[in-house]
Design a protein around this motif. Structure first.
Motif, PDB file in Angstrom:
ATOM      1  N   ILE A  67     -28.255 -17.595  31.436  1.00  0.00           N
ATOM      2  CA  ILE A  67     -27.247 -18.314  32.216  1.00  0.00           C
ATOM      3  C   ILE A  67     -26.400 -19.196  31.298  1.00  0.00           C
ATOM      4  O   ILE A  67     -25.170 -19.268  31.433  1.00  0.00           O
ATOM      5  N   SER A  68     -27.042 -19.865  30.346  1.00  0.00           N
ATOM      6  CA  SER A  68     -26.329 -20.719  29.401  1.00  0.00           C
ATOM      7  C   SER A  68     -25.378 -19.911  28.528  1.00  0.00           C
ATOM      8  O   SER A  68     -24.326 -20.407  28.116  1.00  0.00           O
ATOM      9  N   LEU A  69     -25.729 -18.679  28.248  1.00  0.00           N
ATOM     10  CA  LEU A  69     -24.859 -17.807  27.456  1.00  0.00           C
ATOM     11  C   LEU A  69     -23.520 -17.599  28.166  1.00  0.00           C
ATOM     12  O   LEU A  69     -22.464 -17.534  27.522  1.00  0.00           O
ATOM     13  N   GLY A  70     -23.559 -17.502  29.493  1.00  0.00           N
ATOM     14  CA  GLY A  70     -22.313 -17.408  30.243  1.00  0.00           C
ATOM     15  C   GLY A  70     -21.529 -18.708  30.218  1.00  0.00           C
ATOM     16  O   GLY A  70     -20.285 -18.698  30.175  1.00  0.00           O
ATOM     17  N   ILE A  71     -22.244 -19.835  30.260  1.00  0.00           N
ATOM     18  CA  ILE A  71     -21.580 -21.137  30.183  1.00  0.00           C
ATOM     19  C   ILE A  71     -20.815 -21.275  28.866  1.00  0.00           C
ATOM     20  O   ILE A  71     -19.730 -21.870  28.818  1.00  0.00           O
ATOM     21  N   VAL A  72     -21.362 -20.724  27.784  1.00  0.00           N
ATOM     22  CA  VAL A  72     -20.685 -20.783  26.490  1.00  0.00           C
ATOM     23  C   VAL A  72     -19.289 -20.165  26.592  1.00  0.00           C
ATOM     24  O   VAL A  72     -18.319 -20.686  26.028  1.00  0.00           O
TER      25      VAL A  72
END
Length: 419
Positions: free
Chosen positions: A86-91
């Protein structure tokens, strides 16, 4: 009397001096000098988060010797994957200078869709996941359109989405409020029970080291062709060997327990794929350019609208994938899926890992490193039997430090640029 032409060959002495500078920049001293210059210019990279991760591990290991045990590290790596994806998408959205506050709700909503279609309606789990991913892409497209067509700030639109998709999640789950996934299903097995054979994990470590060397060698060829400084072959070999030894030792240690989970391999593969997209493709360069200066990117011919749309669509898609894996990890989709601190942890992980809140700077590895920091804090406090309130306070302090470092680095780069 002859007039020298503009395409005359440069003097031999100038060429010799250029070659000498290139040779000096390739050595160890040159690499250290380059690193010091980058630090002074405000480009601190991943160094602060790596130091912080080492300090966190040292503190918790001194307080509880189980922290760095192979069994706990296996659990820690598995628990990191869902939030990390999920954090990878936030990046992606942070790189263009925007934010998505709905990723937690989208992940929980997606998990609910998969669970209801798979368990209650008897769909094939792969088809259920495809439908959930398609819905997530449509959600990201909606956020992008609201930003590019109607000028709605992403903070507002994603905040509205957070509430709306949470409501849809509750409606889909119904009065029962929970849907248990079969323990013998492929989805649960992938998230909980499937581990890479020991021999294959060592082979993957070797392939990773080889890939790093080939990528570095290709970069070296391009930079030398452009008459720029580049790492020497010896430096590339040393770096690859160090990575090989480190990965082999780490995998050997994990294999003393259950080993390396396939979900971990999947997460790392996504990080590497995203890193390639950001650093080696036109799309990635456009992503960074839009985050750095929207107007300059538009004037240079970049389709800014499509870049925004792709960032939000990819963010929602990865939130969906993370939510599905989180449901598989718990073998259940319920009212708490995607709620609580999932949303904030995903955003905090990207920022703690080094992605700038101001846009234009960051990498896929930010999600990996930041998630490891948050997961390490949670695991260490759990082993110490401390209340979850400590985890929120410590994570908040780490996030504040990360943002402060980013702000100082940004000011340093600005002052260095003026100089």
């Amino acid at each position: 009397m002859t007039t020298p032409t503009s395409n005359a060959a440069p003097p031999r002495r100038a060429l010799d001096q250029t070659d000498e500078r290139l040779r000096q920049s390739e050595g160890v001293a040159g690499a250290l000098a380059s690193f010091v210059r980058s630090m002074r210019a405000g480009d601190v990279g991943a160094l602060p988060v790596i130091i912080g991760l080492v300090v966190i591990c040292a503190i918790f290991q001194s307080l509880n010797s189980v922290f760095l045990s192979s069994g706990n590290l296996v659990n820690l790596t598995l628990d990191s994957c869902a939030v990390g994806i999920i954090s990878l998408g936030i990046v992606c959205v942070l790189l263009v200078g925007e934010i998505d506050l709905s990723v937690g709700s989208v992940s929980g909503f997606s998990a609910a869709v998969v669970a209801v279609l798979f368990v209650r309606h008897g769909w094939n789990w792969i088809l259920a996941c495809v439908v959930a991913c398609a819905i997530a892409v449509a959600i990201g497209l909606l956020f992008g359109v609201l930003l590019t067509r109607f000028g709605m700030p992403s903070f507002v639109s994603s905040l509205a989405g957070l509430l709306a998709f949470l409501g849809l999640q509750l409606a889909i789950l119904g009065d029962q409020g929970s849907v248990n996934l079969p323990f013998d299903s492929t989805l649960v097995g992938f998230a909980q029970l499937d581990f890479v054979p020991a021999w294959l994990s060592y082979l993957l470590a070797g392939l990773a080291a080889l890939a790093v060397f080939l990528a570095g060698y290709e970069t070296r060829l391009r930079r030398r062709k452009a008459n720029l400084s580049a790492r020497s072959i010896n430096a590339l070999i040393v770096r690859s060997l160090a990575l090989l030894v480190g990965l082999e030792a780490f995998f050997w240690y994990l294999n003393r327990s259950r080993g390396v989970g396939w979900m971990v391999v999947f997460f790392v593969a996504l990080v590497l794929l995203m890193n390639y997209g950001i650093t080696r493709t036109k799309w990635g360069r456009s992503l960074l350019a839009v985050g750095g200066n929207v107007e300059a990117a538009r004037r240079s011919g970049i389709n800014v609208r499509n870049i925004y749309l792709s960032a939000f669509m990819l963010c929602s898609l990865l939130a969906c994938v993370g939510g599905i894996l989180a449901a598989g990890r718990l073998a259940s989709a319920n009212l708490s899926s995607g709620t609580g601190d999932v949303n904030l942890n995903a955003i905090a992980a990207a920022v703690i890992g080094g992605t700038s809140l101001f846009g234009g700077r960051g990498s896929a590895f930010s999600a990996l490193l930041g998630t490891l920091v948050i997961a390490s804090i949670a695991s260490g406090l759990t082993l110490l039997n401390l209340d979850s309130s400590y985890r929120f306070v410590i994570t908040g302090l780490v996030l504040a430090v990360a943002v402060a470092i980013d702000s100082l680095a940004r000011k340093s780069r600005a002052s260095h640029g003026r100089a």
